[in-house]
Every structure is written in C-alpha cells, then in structure tokens.
Design an enzyme around this catalytic site. Structure first.
Site, PDB file in Angstrom:
ATOM      1  N   HIS A   1      52.118  47.185  25.300  1.00 24.24           N
ATOM      2  CA  HIS A   1      51.870  45.799  25.701  1.00 24.24           C
ATOM      3  C   HIS A   1      53.207  45.089  25.848  1.00 24.24           C
ATOM      4  O   HIS A   1      53.462  44.412  26.838  1.00 24.24           O
ATOM      5  CB  HIS A   1      50.987  45.096  24.667  1.00 24.24           C
ATOM      6  CG  HIS A   1      50.775  43.649  24.970  1.00 24.24           C
ATOM      7  ND1 HIS A   1      51.717  42.679  24.662  1.00 24.24           N
ATOM      8  CD2 HIS A   1      49.746  42.993  25.567  1.00 24.24           C
ATOM      9  CE1 HIS A   1      51.261  41.486  25.062  1.00 24.24           C
ATOM     10  NE2 HIS A   1      50.075  41.656  25.608  1.00 24.24           N
ATOM     11  N   GLY A   2      54.045  45.212  24.819  1.00 22.58           N
ATOM     12  CA  GLY A   2      55.408  44.709  24.898  1.00 22.58           C
ATOM     13  C   GLY A   2      55.664  43.361  24.267  1.00 22.58           C
ATOM     14  O   GLY A   2      56.821  43.002  24.028  1.00 22.58           O
ATOM     15  N   ASP A   3      54.600  42.605  23.968  1.00 24.28           N
ATOM     16  CA  ASP A   3      54.773  41.278  23.349  1.00 24.28           C
ATOM     17  C   ASP A   3      53.531  40.969  22.515  1.00 24.28           C
ATOM     18  O   ASP A   3      52.892  39.934  22.679  1.00 24.28           O
ATOM     19  CB  ASP A   3      54.987  40.219  24.434  1.00 24.28           C
ATOM     20  CG  ASP A   3      55.430  38.873  23.862  1.00 24.28           C
ATOM     21  OD1 ASP A   3      55.831  38.826  22.675  1.00 24.28           O
ATOM     22  OD2 ASP A   3      55.356  37.867  24.586  1.00 24.28           O
ATOM     23  N   LEU A   4      53.215  41.878  21.605  1.00 17.85           N
ATOM     24  CA  LEU A   4      51.918  41.851  20.929  1.00 17.85           C
ATOM     25  C   LEU A   4      51.928  40.982  19.667  1.00 17.85           C
ATOM     26  O   LEU A   4      51.928  41.479  18.541  1.00 17.85           O
ATOM     27  CB  LEU A   4      51.475  43.280  20.590  1.00 17.85           C
ATOM     28  CG  LEU A   4      50.022  43.428  20.138  1.00 17.85           C
ATOM     29  CD1 LEU A   4      49.052  42.970  21.205  1.00 17.85           C
ATOM     30  CD2 LEU A   4      49.751  44.866  19.717  1.00 17.85           C
TER      31      LEU A   4
ATOM     32  N   ASN B   1      48.550  36.865  22.010  1.00 19.58           N
ATOM     33  CA  ASN B   1      48.444  37.685  23.219  1.00 19.58           C
ATOM     34  C   ASN B   1      47.315  38.716  23.166  1.00 19.58           C
ATOM     35  O   ASN B   1      47.378  39.748  23.846  1.00 19.58           O
ATOM     36  CB  ASN B   1      49.783  38.363  23.522  1.00 19.58           C
ATOM     37  CG  ASN B   1      50.761  37.396  24.152  1.00 19.58           C
ATOM     38  OD1 ASN B   1      50.389  36.305  24.578  1.00 19.58           O
ATOM     39  ND2 ASN B   1      52.026  37.783  24.214  1.00 19.58           N
TER      40      ASN B   1
END
Length: 285
Positions: free
Chosen positions: A191-194, A198
C-alpha cells in the site's frame, strides 16, 4: 463547485441529485455525490501537481484491485476542469471495525503482500502525502530504500534546515545497515502509506484500502507504518503474521521503516517531528 458537478454529470452520463462536503480529504477537499444509480466520493484539488497525484492514486488502486486479495473503491474518473483537478470513485459506507474485521483485514493484506515481481519499485512514480515519491526500479532492496526513500527525504530536510549536514548518515554505512537488517527481501506489492486514515471497513465488514503510495518493496514497510500512530487491533497483526511470520529483528525493522515516514512528516509538518527522527538517526547511524 456547481460547474464541476455539472461537468462530472455530463462525463458519467448520470444526473447528480445532491452533493455536500464530507471529511476524508487530508490533502484535497472531499464531497459525497448522490446520483440516481449510486453514491460517489469526489476529491478536488487546485494544486499544480494534483492531476498527477490523482492519476498516481488511480494507478495504485488499480494495481491493488488486480490482485483480487483486498477491496478498493472503483475509480470512475480522473480529470481537470477550470483549474481544478478531481478524482471520482465509489463512496464506501463505513463502520467502526471490530476484532473480526481487523482479522480479515490482516489476512487480506498478507495475501496482497504475496503478490510479487522481480524488481523493487513501480512503473510509475507517485506521492507520499503531497511530496513526490520516486519508484525507480532496483534489484537490491537496501539500495532502493536508501536512494528512493530515505536519501530524498534527508536532502529535503537539509534544504529546509530541519536537519544539519552532520546528521545525514553516510551512504555506504546506511546501505550496509539496511542490507544486514532487512536481509533477503522478496518484492511485495505494498500500500505504501498504511496508517489509520487509509483504510475503511465497509458496513458489511469488507476491508477497503484507500489513498495508496504503491510500490513493490518489503512487506514490513506497511506493518511499520501501521504501528506509527498507535497501531491497529492486535487481531490484525495476529492474522497477518499467521500468513507472513515476524522477522527475528522485528523491532529494528519497524524503527528503520518508520524513519522514512517520520522524515516525510518532518518535511510536511515541521520541527515537531525532529526529535523522533533524531532518535532513530542517533541510534542506528
């Protein structure tokens, strides 16, 4: 807004019955649109980079959707009108998650992380918050994490005078530390920005991911971010690690991956995050 709503109505060939502002847009303004067919979630932003940001969000959500492991809102339209860019997607009616919801979420995230490719990175650069995020491909994860994640944020912090030159770690030492700490990493779709803002749990219990900063990297990156601001329910981590076991140096990996997100927050929000960044830099570098 009326002109944008009219434009959207024409583009999707549906009459918009009503719309009103809602929470959920940290960077952009957010609206709930109701048509005769469905409810939509609309994000609007007038920044120069907004169109590229929404395009990157669409690409990230579609990459997650293709794994068939965890739900994402379907995107109907990314466009610009009268100096404003916007993104139109499904509106997800959400609820407060319970333990079983978190268990399902953890298991589905682990299954998403099992989707791999040969290289670290992504075919399209994207954003972390409102900051650009480079996803240039690398064969080596430690080098990717240094050159595409940590180094750009360190350089920006130095430019903003939030860090001094003496606080910037030595490149070779940093890459060696990452190699030793992270070991042999298999690229996972991230996901990268969990963080807690989010994801959504739909009213029927279905977990949804939103606002990704997608790339292929170490699965522990998402786990580290999820723990940065208090963490998720323990049932989430139990279900996740039943599929992807914890590494031996779990705590160290958490801190080294949280360094990236703390640097991002330092650059976005200022010196309030300096002490957290400095603590990790002094401890490991």
């Amino acid at each position: 807004m009326k002109n944008i709503i009219k434009y959207i109505s024409e583009k999707i060939a549906e009459k918009i019955i009503s719309y009103h502002s809602v929470t959920g847009g940290d960077i952009s303004s957010a609206f709930l649109l109701k048509s005769e067919k469905r409810n939509y979630f609309l994000k609007v932003n007038s920044k120069p980079f907004a169109y590229r940001m929404f395009q990157a969000e669409q690409v990230g959500l579609e990459a997650i959707e293709k794994t068939n492991t965890i739900a994402v809102p379907h995107i109907y339209l990314v466009d610009s009108f009268q100096d404003k860019s916007f993104l139109l997607m499904d509106f997800v009616e959400s609820k407060r998650p319970d333990s079983s919801d978190f268990s399902l979420f953890g298991a589905q995230l682990a299954k998403m992380h099992q989707h791999s490719q040969s290289e670290f990175g992504f075919y399209k650069d994207n954003f972390i918050g409102s900051l650009p995020q480079s996803n240039t491909f690398h064969d080596n994860w430690a080098e990717f994490y240094w050159f595409e994640r940590i180094l750009p944020q360190l350089q920006l912090a130095k430019e903003k005078k939030l860090l001094s030159a003496s606080e910037i770690p030595n490149e070779n030492r940093a890459i060696s530390l990452f190699q030793n700490s992270f070991g042999d990493v298999k690229p996972s779709l991230l996901h990268g920005d969990l963080w807690g803002g989010n994801y959504l749990i739909a009213s029927n219990g279905t977990p949804f991911l939103i606002d990704p900063a997608t790339c292929f990297g170490h699965s522990m990156v998402d786990i580290a971010m999820s723990k940065l601001f208090g963490g998720f329910s323990q049932s989430f981590y139990d279900a996740y690690h039943a599929i992807i076991p914890k590494p031996d140096n779990y705590s160290q990996q958490i801190e080294l991956y949280q360094l990236y997100y703390l640097l991002v927050h330092l650059n976005l929000f200022g010196s309030g995050y300096y002490s957290s960044v400095s603590h990790i830099l002094k401890r490991y570098f």
